[in-house]
Design a protein around this motif. Structure first.
Motif, PDB file in Angstrom:
ATOM      1  N   PHE A 155      60.604  64.958 -99.690  1.00 27.55           N
ATOM      2  CA  PHE A 155      59.194  65.338 -99.594  1.00 27.55           C
ATOM      3  C   PHE A 155      59.026  66.694 -98.917  1.00 27.55           C
ATOM      4  O   PHE A 155      57.923  67.222 -98.851  1.00 27.55           O
ATOM      5  CB  PHE A 155      58.382  64.282 -98.849  1.00 27.55           C
ATOM      6  N   ASP A 156      60.130  67.280 -98.420  1.00 28.11           N
ATOM      7  CA  ASP A 156      60.044  68.609 -97.823  1.00 28.11           C
ATOM      8  C   ASP A 156      59.778  69.691 -98.875  1.00 28.11           C
ATOM      9  O   ASP A 156      59.546  70.847 -98.535  1.00 28.11           O
ATOM     10  CB  ASP A 156      61.292  68.938 -97.014  1.00 28.11           C
ATOM     11  N   PHE A 157      59.773  69.309-100.140  1.00 25.73           N
ATOM     12  CA  PHE A 157      59.382  70.250-101.191  1.00 25.73           C
ATOM     13  C   PHE A 157      57.882  70.534-101.165  1.00 25.73           C
ATOM     14  O   PHE A 157      57.440  71.592-101.602  1.00 25.73           O
ATOM     15  CB  PHE A 157      59.745  69.701-102.581  1.00 25.73           C
ATOM     16  N   GLY A 185      54.304  78.458-102.319  1.00 28.41           N
ATOM     17  CA  GLY A 185      54.766  79.224-103.478  1.00 28.41           C
ATOM     18  C   GLY A 185      56.267  79.385-103.580  1.00 28.41           C
ATOM     19  O   GLY A 185      56.764  80.043-104.483  1.00 28.41           O
ATOM     20  N   THR A 186      57.025  78.809-102.648  1.00 21.71           N
ATOM     21  CA  THR A 186      58.487  78.857-102.695  1.00 21.71           C
ATOM     22  C   THR A 186      59.025  77.434-102.508  1.00 21.71           C
ATOM     23  O   THR A 186      59.299  77.008-101.389  1.00 21.71           O
ATOM     24  CB  THR A 186      59.049  79.780-101.592  1.00 21.71           C
ATOM     25  N   PRO A 187      59.166  76.692-103.609  1.00 18.62           N
ATOM     26  CA  PRO A 187      59.491  75.259-103.524  1.00 18.62           C
ATOM     27  C   PRO A 187      60.726  74.905-102.698  1.00 18.62           C
ATOM     28  O   PRO A 187      60.734  73.906-102.009  1.00 18.62           O
ATOM     29  CB  PRO A 187      59.690  74.853-104.981  1.00 18.62           C
TER      30      PRO A 187
END
Length: 96
Positions: free
Chosen positions: A40-42, A49-51
């Motif tokens: 979930f840290d995505f 804007g930086t997955p």
């Protein structure tokens, strides 16, 4: 690298083993959720804007697995130790 499905299945397997026959569907769901929780840290990365910015950082650590287990033990209404272990082990399965 394992896939999200692999992480989910590992956590669900831990949930199955920890359920001891009671609350099996809930244990499978919680175990599977704990198994993928580290990914979930995505979400903050996607919002900025930086997955991949935060992926494999602090959330992929033994400390977070312990914290997840402690948190589950605090909010559980029954069998606190069992739920704490289930979530902690499910989360830790992601790291393996």
């Amino acid at each position: 690298m394992a896939t999200p499905v692999g992480h989910l299945l590992a956590g669900a397997a831990i949930g199955t083993l920890m359920s001891r026959g009671s609350n099996l569907p809930r244990a499978i769901f919680i175990g599977g959720l704990a198994g993928i929780a580290a990914d979930f840290d995505f979400i903050p990365g996607i919002l900025t804007g930086t997955p991949g910015r935060f992926h494999h950082a602090q959330s992929h650590s033994v400390s977070f697995a312990v914290l997840a287990g402690l948190g589950a033990g605090l909010i559980a209404t029954e069998s606190r130790l069992r739920w704490a272990l289930l979530v902690g082990l499910g989360y830790a399965s992601h790291l393996i």
